[in-house]
Motif scaffolding. Structure first.
Motif, PDB file in Angstrom:
ATOM      1  N   LYS A 636     -18.795  -6.132 -24.131  1.00 29.60           N
ATOM      2  CA  LYS A 636     -19.013  -5.658 -22.774  1.00 29.60           C
ATOM      3  C   LYS A 636     -19.508  -6.742 -21.819  1.00 29.60           C
ATOM      4  O   LYS A 636     -19.222  -6.701 -20.618  1.00 29.60           O
ATOM      5  CB  LYS A 636     -20.026  -4.512 -22.816  1.00 29.60           C
ATOM      6  N   TYR A 637     -20.226  -7.726 -22.340  1.00 29.38           N
ATOM      7  CA  TYR A 637     -20.891  -8.691 -21.460  1.00 29.38           C
ATOM      8  C   TYR A 637     -20.154 -10.032 -21.414  1.00 29.38           C
ATOM      9  O   TYR A 637     -19.477 -10.420 -22.364  1.00 29.38           O
ATOM     10  CB  TYR A 637     -22.337  -8.911 -21.924  1.00 29.38           C
ATOM     11  N   THR A 638     -20.319 -10.728 -20.299  1.00 25.75           N
ATOM     12  CA  THR A 638     -19.714 -12.056 -20.138  1.00 25.75           C
ATOM     13  C   THR A 638     -20.529 -13.075 -20.936  1.00 25.75           C
ATOM     14  O   THR A 638     -21.710 -12.834 -21.229  1.00 25.75           O
ATOM     15  CB  THR A 638     -19.711 -12.473 -18.664  1.00 25.75           C
ATOM     16  N   PRO A 639     -19.941 -14.217 -21.277  1.00 28.45           N
ATOM     17  CA  PRO A 639     -20.728 -15.254 -21.966  1.00 28.45           C
ATOM     18  C   PRO A 639     -21.984 -15.641 -21.192  1.00 28.45           C
ATOM     19  O   PRO A 639     -23.041 -15.862 -21.787  1.00 28.45           O
ATOM     20  CB  PRO A 639     -19.732 -16.429 -22.049  1.00 28.45           C
ATOM     21  N   LYS A 640     -21.875 -15.675 -19.871  1.00 28.55           N
ATOM     22  CA  LYS A 640     -23.022 -16.040 -19.039  1.00 28.55           C
ATOM     23  C   LYS A 640     -24.146 -15.021 -19.199  1.00 28.55           C
ATOM     24  O   LYS A 640     -25.319 -15.378 -19.339  1.00 28.55           O
ATOM     25  CB  LYS A 640     -22.580 -16.130 -17.576  1.00 28.55           C
ATOM     26  N   HIS A 641     -23.783 -13.733 -19.188  1.00 25.09           N
ATOM     27  CA  HIS A 641     -24.786 -12.673 -19.312  1.00 25.09           C
ATOM     28  C   HIS A 641     -25.390 -12.656 -20.720  1.00 25.09           C
ATOM     29  O   HIS A 641     -26.599 -12.462 -20.891  1.00 25.09           O
ATOM     30  CB  HIS A 641     -24.139 -11.320 -18.991  1.00 25.09           C
ATOM     31  N   ILE A 642     -24.552 -12.864 -21.733  1.00 27.93           N
ATOM     32  CA  ILE A 642     -25.055 -12.910 -23.120  1.00 27.93           C
ATOM     33  C   ILE A 642     -26.091 -14.013 -23.269  1.00 27.93           C
ATOM     34  O   ILE A 642     -27.154 -13.817 -23.873  1.00 27.93           O
ATOM     35  CB  ILE A 642     -23.891 -13.134 -24.112  1.00 27.93           C
ATOM     36  N   LEU A 643     -25.799 -15.169 -22.695  1.00 27.48           N
ATOM     37  CA  LEU A 643     -26.737 -16.292 -22.791  1.00 27.48           C
ATOM     38  C   LEU A 643     -28.010 -16.024 -22.005  1.00 27.48           C
ATOM     39  O   LEU A 643     -29.106 -16.425 -22.430  1.00 27.48           O
ATOM     40  CB  LEU A 643     -26.061 -17.579 -22.301  1.00 27.48           C
ATOM     41  N   ALA A 644     -27.888 -15.342 -20.880  1.00 25.05           N
ATOM     42  CA  ALA A 644     -29.080 -14.990 -20.102  1.00 25.05           C
ATOM     43  C   ALA A 644     -29.979 -14.054 -20.902  1.00 25.05           C
ATOM     44  O   ALA A 644     -31.211 -14.215 -20.940  1.00 25.05           O
ATOM     45  CB  ALA A 644     -28.666 -14.331 -18.779  1.00 25.05           C
ATOM     46  N   ILE A 645     -29.373 -13.051 -21.566  1.00 22.06           N
ATOM     47  CA  ILE A 645     -30.129 -12.098 -22.389  1.00 22.06           C
ATOM     48  C   ILE A 645     -30.806 -12.816 -23.555  1.00 22.06           C
ATOM     49  O   ILE A 645     -32.006 -12.644 -23.811  1.00 22.06           O
ATOM     50  CB  ILE A 645     -29.205 -10.978 -22.910  1.00 22.06           C
ATOM     51  N   THR A 646     -30.040 -13.629 -24.258  1.00 21.60           N
ATOM     52  CA  THR A 646     -30.587 -14.278 -25.463  1.00 21.60           C
ATOM     53  C   THR A 646     -31.611 -15.356 -25.119  1.00 21.60           C
ATOM     54  O   THR A 646     -32.576 -15.552 -25.855  1.00 21.60           O
ATOM     55  CB  THR A 646     -29.457 -14.871 -26.323  1.00 21.60           C
ATOM     56  N   GLN A 647     -31.407 -16.043 -23.985  1.00 23.19           N
ATOM     57  CA  GLN A 647     -32.402 -17.024 -23.551  1.00 23.19           C
ATOM     58  C   GLN A 647     -33.739 -16.334 -23.299  1.00 23.19           C
ATOM     59  O   GLN A 647     -34.793 -16.834 -23.682  1.00 23.19           O
ATOM     60  CB  GLN A 647     -31.934 -17.719 -22.262  1.00 23.19           C
TER      61      GLN A 647
END
Length: 820
Positions: A636-647
């Motif tokens: 569901k999420y973009t790579p940018k959003h995934i990285l923001a969440i995991t960061q």
């Protein structure tokens, strides 16, 4: 030289002891060895060896002079009058003495009592040992040379390449006469034994990433053997002077260039290793390459290693051709039933190639005369339609390996299979592959045509002729994309696609081949590095292939690829792992929806890996992100959003949240502490939840994202902060929540996967519905891995992925009863 000679003469004049003289010689030798690198930098391959040989000659001549003066004082007779000669043997005799090689010396004499030669020989040897030179010596009378030569083939070989250093020329003439007798003795036996010896060495030392420059295939022993047999038959002093009908001068020039380069490589190897070393070890390549003028870069090291491999192949090729021409009269090659000989009256290369294809119904070895015919055969500058048709047939033949090896030996692989041009002699410094790319590719094809695993053989037998043709080409070309900046999996797949079209392979099979090459390392990597009993692992792997046919082909390709790497890479342990992965993958093939999800996840991960931010993370952080169990996050999420969440997750010790209130209210929460989600949803039950995602992350963290249909006022945000904070301190609801759900509106599937069950709720949208379901799960100790909440036209369509921990699937009736 003159300086050290003057010193020695001065010491002799002062009646210095032999030991004192040996010390001076030892110091001179040490100084000489310390300056060898400088000498090497200004010398050619053979030239450096000759200079080194001459230096050793001069030292031995000085020692002879010392022994002579020591024995006779001022009354020394002429050298010719003393029945003793110093003779160089082996590489020293050929003037090819390498830096740290043993100095093979023979002291040959006539035992005439008046001269007391044995005492003088002892004196020479004692002085030599005191100088520290690495000496291998023999002492013989002239009369016993012939009988000695018959005791050992190695001794006979050393004697026929002997060279005079110092002493009596009369003794040297007698020695040469004895050597002539030795040369003519049992010529056939000598040639047969030396050829057998060569065959054993080739088998023991093939051309690998760490070749043996002396005894291995294409090494100096191959060139030496041409010289030895030439010496026996023609008493020639070098290969070049052999008859023109045996050694073509154009071929000799190519051979000589390769030999000169290898002379330099071996000398550099000795200098860097600081000892006698014949194996070109990978760890020594940077220093050796630098000594030879290459830059200190991986690219230049690759160029150097590639040139070494190419040079060894050149020596191997022409040695084979010349040795056959020299030995034909003495060795019955026809006794080898699998030799394939030249075809008569062949007009062009395509006709000759078709001859090889027709012969490949059984395996064969191209006879050296056939290799020469291949080399000299006229060819069009580029492949034409006829040749492409023949090459297509080549990959349909039962023993394509035999054909391609013949073309490889004749250096025609880059011409016949142009996409492989860049990987010919391309080294692999990965510590895994034992051969250059083209050799590895050939070995993979060999193992495909000689499958030892009965189950894999049955999979191969089930393929159609067209599928087998495509898979043979895939296995041969799977590493064809190496040596480029881009990932070789993708480059290789593209090269295969273009070449396959020229061969007339169908679009369907080309697409299958592209998939196989793109993922050709995946099966071995997953089998040996990942949990084969993890469903996400199996789904992720199987999502690349989708059909049993592709899984079968991938299994066969992996077997051939691993077997081609080196001995015992494909073993009972790896076989068990790969078989397990294959069987587990076959079992999930029917789960189309889940395979599609796994494929989408894999695609998103590939995009994620290409981002700058992901590359900047530590390896541990990267692995944690990639192992997140929730597919929802990746789908569901973009790579940018995934990285923001995991960061944010990496920074979270207890909990963190973000409130967005622009077009609609969105709450994102990352927590490690227990979150009373039902409490929070109950407090916000006046707002319509249109979507909620729950995703397990790592380190015990979970991510929650709740989307509402409307915004709230700035004043209400303060209350929202308080609700979120309280949801981490209030453990349970004061009273159970309620909602209206019908039994028929709930569907539970406990066979969704081995790890997870799934529950779908399709009911009327109502205030507090979500908080009611979440509260019920909390009370029953049910862990939600992923939740998807969606509302359309007053209907709530909620999906909950639930971990099978014993509380859910064993209590489905109770759960439905309580929810309804």
């Amino acid at each position: 030289m003159n300086n050290i000679k003057s010193q020695i003469e001065g010491l002799l004049y002062e009646n210095a002891s032999d030991f004192e003289i040996a010390k001076v010689l030892k110091e001179d030798i040490k100084l000489y060895f310390d300056t060898l690198e400088k000498t090497f930098s200004t010398s050619g391959g053979k030239d450096f060896l000759v200079k080194h040989t001459k230096k050793i000659d001069s030292t031995l001549q000085l020692i002879y002079m010392v022994a002579l003066r020591s024995m006779f004082g001022d009354y020394a007779p002429m050298k010719n009058s003393i029945p003793l000669a110093l003779v160089a043997l082996g590489s020293y005799g050929r003037e090819q003495l390498c830096v740290h090689s043993d100095i093979d010396l023979m002291l040959v004499y006539k035992d005439i009592p008046g001269y007391n030669c044995k005492v003088m020989i002892e004196k020479i040897l004692y002085i030599l040992w005191d100088t520290g030179l690495k000496l291998g010596h023999r002492v013989h009378t002239v009369e016993e040379l012939f009988e000695v030569s018959k005791t050992d083939i190695t001794i006979k070989t050393a004697l026929i390449e002997s060279r005079f250093i110092e002493g009596s020329h009369f003794i040297w003439i007698d020695t040469q006469n004895a050597i002539t007798q030795i040369r003519h003795d049992d010529v056939e036996g000598f040639i047969l034994l030396k050829r057998q010896e060569q065959e054993k060495k080739h088998h023991k030392f093939p051309i690998t990433m760490e070749p043996n420059l002396k005894d291995g295939a294409g090494g100096f022993r191959d060139a030496n053997l041409v010289y030895w047999i030439g010496k026996i038959l023609y008493n020639t002093d070098n290969i070049k002077s052999l008859p023109y009908d045996i050694v073509d001068q154009k071929e000799y020039k190519t051979f000589r260039i390769a030999l000169e380069f290898l002379f330099r490589v071996r000398s550099a190897l000795h200098l860097v290793a600081k000892k006698k070393e014949d194996k070109l070890r990978l760890d020594l390549i940077p220093e050796i390459a630098t000594l030879l003028g290459y830059k200190m870069s991986k690219r230049d090291h690759m160029r150097f290693a590639s040139k070494v491999i190419g040079s060894l192949k050149t020596i191997r090729l022409y040695s084979m051709i010349w040795l056959d021409a020299l030995s034909a009269e003495y060795i019955d090659n026809h006794s080898k039933k699998n030799f394939l000989y030249p075809k008569k009256r062949v007009k062009n290369f395509n006709t000759l190639l078709m001859y090889l294809i027709k012969a490949s119904k059984k395996s064969f070895v191209a006879h050296p005369t056939l290799l020469q015919q291949l080399i000299k055969m006229k060819k069009p500058d580029r492949l034409d339609d006829n040749l492409y048709q023949s090459i297509a047939l080549l990959f349909r033949s039962s023993h394509a390996y035999s054909i391609l090896v013949a073309l490889s030996y004749a250096k025609l692989l880059p011409y016949t299979i142009p996409p492989m041009k860049k990987v010919i002699n391309l080294p692999q410094f990965d510590g895994y592959h034992q051969y250059a790319v083209d050799t590895h590719s050939l070995r993979c094809l060999y193992h495909l045509e000689h499958i030892k695993d009965h189950f894999i053989q049955s999979l191969w037998n089930e393929l159609s002729a067209d599928e087998q043709q495509m898979l043979k080409l895939v296995i041969f070309m799977h590493d064809g994309g190496k040596g480029r900046k881009r990932d070789h999996h993708y480059v290789g797949a593209y090269l295969f696609k273009i070449f396959s079209k020229r061969l007339g392979i169908s679009e369907q099979h080309i697409k299958m081949g592209e998939i196989l090459i793109r993922y050709h390392t995946l099966m071995s990597r997953v089998a040996q590095r990942e949990d084969l009993y993890s469903e996400s692992t199996i789904l992720s792997y199987a999502s690349h292939f989708k059909t049993k046919k592709l899984l079968d082909m991938m299994y066969i390709l992996t077997y051939a690829d691993m077997s081609g790497v080196g001995h015992d890479i494909y073993n009972s342990f790896s076989e068990k792992l790969i078989r397990t992965l294959y069987k587990q993958s076959i079992a999930v093939l029917g789960q189309t929806k889940r395979l599609d999800e796994a494929a989408k996840r894999t695609k998103k991960i590939a995009s994620l890996k290409r981002t700058v931010l992901f590359k900047s993370l530590t390896r541990t952080q990267q692995n944690k992100i990639l192992s997140i169990p929730s597919n929802l996050l990746f789908l569901k999420y973009t790579p940018k959003h995934i990285l923001a969440i995991t960061q944010k997750a990496f920074e979270t010790k207890s909990y963190a949240y973000i409130i967005s209130n622009k077009k609609h209210l969105t709450i994102e929460i990352i927590r490690k502490e227990s979150l009373n989600l039902s409490y929070l949803l109950d407090k916000l039950s006046n707002l319509d939840v249109v979507n909620m995602d729950i995703c397990k992350l790592f380190n015990g963290l979970k991510y929650f994202k709740i989307d509402f249909s409307e915004t709230i006022t700035p004043e209400e945000i303060d209350f929202l902060d308080e609700f979120i904070s309280n949801s981490f301190s209030i453990k349970t609801q004061d009273k159970p929540l309620s909602a209206s759900i019908q039994k028929k509106e709930i569907k539970i599937d406990c066979e969704h996967s081995k790890t997870y069950a799934i529950m779908h709720v399709n009911t009327k949208n109502q205030k507090g519905l979500l908080s009611y379901i979440v509260d019920m799960f909390d009370r029953l100790g049910i862990d939600i891995v992923t939740a998807k909440v969606h509302t359309i036209k007053d209907r709530a369509r909620d999906m909950f992925l639930i971990e099978k921990n014993g509380n859910f699937c064993h209590n489905t009736d109770e759960i439905i009863e309580k929810l309804t």
